[in-house]
Design an enzyme around this catalytic site. Structure first.
Site, PDB file in Angstrom:
ATOM      1  N   HIS A   1       0.794  -1.311   0.116  1.00 41.94           N
ATOM      2  CA  HIS A   1      -0.075   0.190  -0.052  1.00 41.94           C
ATOM      3  C   HIS A   1       0.847   1.206  -0.049  1.00 41.94           C
ATOM      4  CE1 HIS A   1      -3.340  -2.737   1.298  1.00 41.94           C
ATOM      5  NE2 HIS A   1      -2.441  -3.276   1.884  1.00 41.94           N
TER       6      HIS A   1
ATOM      7  N   SER B   1      13.921  22.599 -15.192  1.00 41.26           N
ATOM      8  CA  SER B   1      12.677  23.288 -15.303  1.00 41.26           C
ATOM      9  C   SER B   1      13.162  24.846 -15.896  1.00 41.26           C
ATOM     10  CB  SER B   1      11.833  23.418 -14.074  1.00 41.26           C
ATOM     11  OG  SER B   1      11.030  24.816 -14.396  1.00 41.26           O
TER      12      SER B   1
ATOM     13  N   LYS C   1      14.751  22.523  -9.862  1.00 40.87           N
ATOM     14  CA  LYS C   1      14.315  21.275 -10.217  1.00 40.87           C
ATOM     15  C   LYS C   1      15.322  20.369 -10.872  1.00 40.87           C
ATOM     16  CE  LYS C   1       9.890  20.903 -11.039  1.00 40.87           C
ATOM     17  NZ  LYS C   1       9.069  19.893 -10.134  1.00 40.87           N
TER      18      LYS C   1
ATOM     19  N   GLU D   1       9.553   9.043 -16.213  1.00 40.14           N
ATOM     20  CA  GLU D   1       8.229   9.186 -16.713  1.00 40.14           C
ATOM     21  C   GLU D   1       7.631   8.989 -17.949  1.00 40.14           C
ATOM     22  OE1 GLU D   1       7.164  13.339 -14.670  1.00 40.14           O
ATOM     23  OE2 GLU D   1       9.138  13.508 -15.103  1.00 40.14           O
TER      24      GLU D   1
ATOM     25  N   TYR E   1      -8.021 -12.820 -46.665  1.00 38.49           N
ATOM     26  CA  TYR E   1      -7.547 -11.386 -46.592  1.00 38.49           C
ATOM     27  C   TYR E   1      -8.565 -10.384 -46.650  1.00 38.49           C
ATOM     28  CZ  TYR E   1      -4.678  -7.309 -47.247  1.00 38.49           C
ATOM     29  OH  TYR E   1      -4.179  -5.875 -47.363  1.00 38.49           O
TER      30      TYR E   1
HETATM   31  N1  ARG Z   1      -0.352  -3.233 -48.427  1.00 38.75           N
HETATM   32  C1  ARG Z   1      -1.282  -4.547 -48.266  1.00 38.75           C
HETATM   33  C2  ARG Z   1      -1.049  -4.923 -46.803  1.00 38.75           C
HETATM   34  O1  ARG Z   1      -0.278  -4.190 -46.088  1.00 38.75           O
HETATM   35  C3  ARG Z   1      -0.903  -5.443 -49.176  1.00 38.75           C
HETATM   36  C4  ARG Z   1      -1.710  -6.742 -49.284  1.00 38.75           C
HETATM   37  C5  ARG Z   1      -2.590  -6.282 -50.190  1.00 38.75           C
HETATM   38  N2  ARG Z   1      -3.214  -7.388 -50.861  1.00 38.75           N
HETATM   39  C6  ARG Z   1      -4.497  -7.071 -51.347  1.00 38.75           C
HETATM   40  N3  ARG Z   1      -5.079  -8.071 -51.550  1.00 38.75           N
HETATM   41  N4  ARG Z   1      -4.893  -5.870 -51.626  1.00 38.75           N
HETATM   42  O2  ARG Z   1      -1.962  -5.515 -46.195  1.00 38.75           O
END
Ligand code: ARG
Length: 459
Positions: free
Chosen positions: A157, A278, A284, A291, A318
């Site tokens: 504490h 400071s 200071k 920090e 993706y």
């Molecule tokens: N610049 C893109 C990224 O960082 C690369 C991959 C792009 N792929 C796509 N199918 N558009 O993710």
């Protein structure tokens, strides 16, 4: 001029805002080394498999070398219209070597390309961090060894609790940074599989050799599912999580340095080189570096939250959302790198005021527990009763304005008639510390044993 690399089915160029929101070269140029490495491995594999001819392959490899030279000497043209590092490299390759450049992207997509580049980058970052953590641990060990027997107050504490040694306190951080090291090492081991050859998402009809590219890039094996390979960023999240926990440890140590440096505590000072003044208050000396180490935790943990949020709910495989994976990771590792480096400098330079710490170790009735333990051990009092007697003794000492060790025996026997002179030898902070020989305790001999263990682990 200005043609995109995917322009075949398009008749209009991207709008300004399309390019503005899409462009990532300002961030992902940092992947250039990994991108070249990945492309070289891919090219050599295409040659070995007879997918690309020896001549074309040689031209591509030569062009990649020239690109590397341009990037290193600062003459490579990084261009927004080519969106990202992958297409900037490919566009430049075409300018440098012409037709054969078009064969490099056979059996590859930017999806597996970026997943590979980014894994390589994060792996490097983890390796850097692992080395830094060991370096920081070594510095802490040196300081802990020097102060294995020097007393300071232990707090709970932030109130005086029981005396410990400065060495024991510093060794607590050696343990924490050791676990951080383990987390980064675990993350590294799990991430070390190659996405390359997953292509866009479904794999490739060409007779590619993913095991060969994986081996060349230092991966343990190719990732076993092409969809997974291009669509997860858990390796980045895991590293950010390790970074966030580590930043928390750094922040706690930084906070302690800030507190210890206040004139009210006066436990340590830092030299001119690691403090600032400071502009208005001439007296200071501010612990800005500590920090800022404390504050970097915000960025690092923020990065973990940012990427976790980006990734949640993305359907396989993706999605362009995943381009937003790089800024938080770069920011977090930059911040962690700086925080670790600054912490190493501070720990190495800390000048403890040992006299002040020793005095503080004995004040605040910090040996009250030792008195209670003595009553249990020597007089066979139940601990709860011993606790009560000791509390009353502290109350008396407080009223008389003395430490427990200066409380006249008559005061103690008034509370518990069987107390003898012998009790005083457990009431000094030195005795208190030295008695804590249980494994992992603060007794100087125990601390020295832990230091020796860590030294052999780190050598
Ligand atoms: N610049 C893109 C990224 O960082 C690369 C991959 C792009 N792929 C796509 N199918 N558009 O993710």
């Amino acid at each position: 001029e200005g043609q995109t690399l995917w322009g075949g089915r398009f008749s209009a160029k991207p709008a300004e805002v399309m390019q503005a929101i899409n462009v990532s070269i300002g961030v992902d140029h940092r992947l250039w080394e990994q991108d070249l490495k990945g492309s070289r491995a891919h090219c050599r594999m295409l040659m070995a498999q007879g997918i690309v001819s020896a001549d074309d392959g040689a031209a591509i490899l030569d062009g990649l070398d020239r690109i590397e030279a341009e990037i290193r000497d600062g003459t490579f043209p990084f261009r927004d219209e080519f969106e990202d590092i992958h297409m900037n490299v490919e566009a430049r390759l075409s300018e440098l070597i012409g037709a054969p450049s078009g064969r490099l992207h056979t059996a590859r997509s930017r999806n597996d390309q970026v997943a590979t580049d980014f894994r390589l980058w994060v792996r490097d970052a983890c390796d850097r961090t692992l080395a830094q953590l060991h370096a920081l641990q070594r510095i802490l060990l040196d300081r802990a060894e020097a102060h294995a027997g020097d007393l300071m107050p232990g707090f709970t504490h932030l109130q005086p609790a029981q005396p410990v040694t400065l060495g024991h306190h510093l060794m607590a951080y050696v343990e924490m940074f050791g676990r951080d090291h383990g987390r980064f090492a675990d993350a590294r081991a799990r991430m070390n599989e190659s996405p390359l050859g997953a292509a866009a998402l479904a794999g490739s009809p060409f007779p590619i050799d993913r095991h060969a590219t994986a081996a060349e890039l230092g991966f343990d094996r190719p990732m076993a599912n092409s969809l997974d390979a291009v669509s997860d960023r858990d390796f980045a999240l895991e590293s950010l999580s390790a970074a966030s926990i580590c930043a928390g440890h750094l922040s706690r140590l930084a906070e302690e340095i800030v507190i210890w440096m206040t004139p009210q505590f006066g436990f340590v000072t830092l030299p001119d080189e690691l403090t600032t003044g400071s502009s208005i208050m001439p007296q200071k000396r501010n612990p800005d570096a500590a920090e800022l180490v404390r504050a970097k935790t915000g960025r690092i943990t923020g990065s973990l939250i940012a990427l976790t949020t980006v990734m949640k709910g993305l359907p396989l495989a993706y999605s362009k959302d995943m381009q937003e994976d790089k800024p938080p990771v770069f920011e977090a590792f930059d911040a962690l790198d700086l925080a670790l480096t600054a912490m190493m400098a501070m720990v190495a330079a800390l000048r403890p005021n040992l006299e002040r710490m020793r005095q503080a170790a004995g004040s605040g009735y910090s040996t009250a527990t030792d008195l209670a333990d003595w009553l249990v051990r020597e007089l066979n009092l139940p601990f709860r009763q011993a606790h009560h007697v000791t509390g009353a003794a502290v109350k008396r000492a407080e009223a008389l304005g003395v430490d427990l060790g200066q409380l006249p025996l008559a005061e103690l026997t008034a509370l518990e008639p069987r107390v003898t002179e012998a009790v005083y030898k457990v009431l000094s902070p030195e005795a208190s510390c030295a008695s804590r020989l249980s494994f992992g305790g603060t007794a100087p001999d125990g601390v020295r044993a832990r230091i020796a263990e860590w030294r052999s682990r780190l050598s």
